[in-house]
Scaffold this motif. Structure first.
Motif: not given
Length: 244
Positions: A72-89
């Motif tokens: 929101l500050e720079n409106d440039r680097e948008r990405f999805l965070r992954l929940n690394k604690d999940s066994r799904f990954f």
């Protein structure tokens, strides 16, 4: 299941598990707000023994494992965070998941992505063509914000890549005995709904390792396609509040 009442969702979940001893697949049709997501959680919880699990599931909680950083500050680097604690990954950094997901995603979408397993981030890009004729050129736009429908497709393809590993008997997912999929097609058009239902049905029918699956949906077309594809290999039920 017509005419059978259950006192609570855990009781229904236990019944579904017992039914899967007779047929490998169960298809549930239910309207929104009936409790499909809570049922998938109850089904999963029945398979918990300490830290052990036996159910890979896709539902609203799966989608919550992915969250946007919109810069929101720079409106440039948008990405999805992954929940690394999940066994799904499990196995994300070892199983060439980028390639597995990309092969699936290319069926439905025209954007690309990279997964950073050290920062637990997914960044998206898209090629666009500018100019015409001899002046035409292709430019890659990085760090784009994809639409909600595209995001759902990406998360679904992420899940399908894991599901394929399960069906192939990969060591990282040997713990999976059951798969519960709840409404995977929110925000998608009917063409994608049909394509996803066909592809999912084919994956499940082609598997030979005995994995059992429950699929619930409120989407009539999606449900009908699954019924037609899986046919007599599945129990088919209509779920409603107060009776099942």
């Amino acid at each position: 299941m017509s005419g059978i009442a259950f006192p609570d969702l855990p009781a229904l979940a236990a019944h579904l598990r017992s039914e899967l001893e007779k047929k490998r697949f169960t298809l549930l049709y239910a309207y929104n707000s009936t409790g499909k997501t809570r049922l998938s959680t109850a089904f999963k919880d029945l398979g918990k023994q300490g830290d052990e699990r036996d159910t890979l599931y896709f539902n609203a909680f799966t989608e919550d494992l992915f969250s946007w950083n919109n810069d929101l500050e720079n409106d440039r680097e948008r990405f999805l965070r992954l929940n690394k604690d999940s066994r799904f990954f499990d196995g994300l950094d070892q199983l060439e998941m980028d390639s597995r997901i990309r092969r699936l995603l290319n069926r439905y979408a025209d954007f690309d992505f990279t997964i950073d397993t050290t920062r637990w981030e997914v960044r998206f890009s898209r090629e666009i063509t500018t100019g015409e004729g001899d002046q035409a050129s292709t430019v890659v736009i990085d760090d784009i914000k994809i639409s909600r429908g595209e995001e759902n497709l990406f998360i679904w393809c992420f899940f399908l890549a894991i599901l394929q590993l399960v069906l192939d008997g990969d060591e990282a997912y040997q713990w999976v005995k059951y798969v519960f999929i709840d409404d995977p097609i929110s925000s998608l058009d009917e063409n994608n709904a049909v394509a996803i239902a066909n592809h999912l049905a084919q994956m499940l029918k082609d598997s030979t390792n005995g994995i059992k699956a429950v699929i619930s949906s409120h989407h009539t077309l999606f449900f009908n396609v699954l019924c037609n594809e899986i046919k007599n290999k599945a129990h088919r039920y209509f779920l409603k509040k107060g009776a099942a």
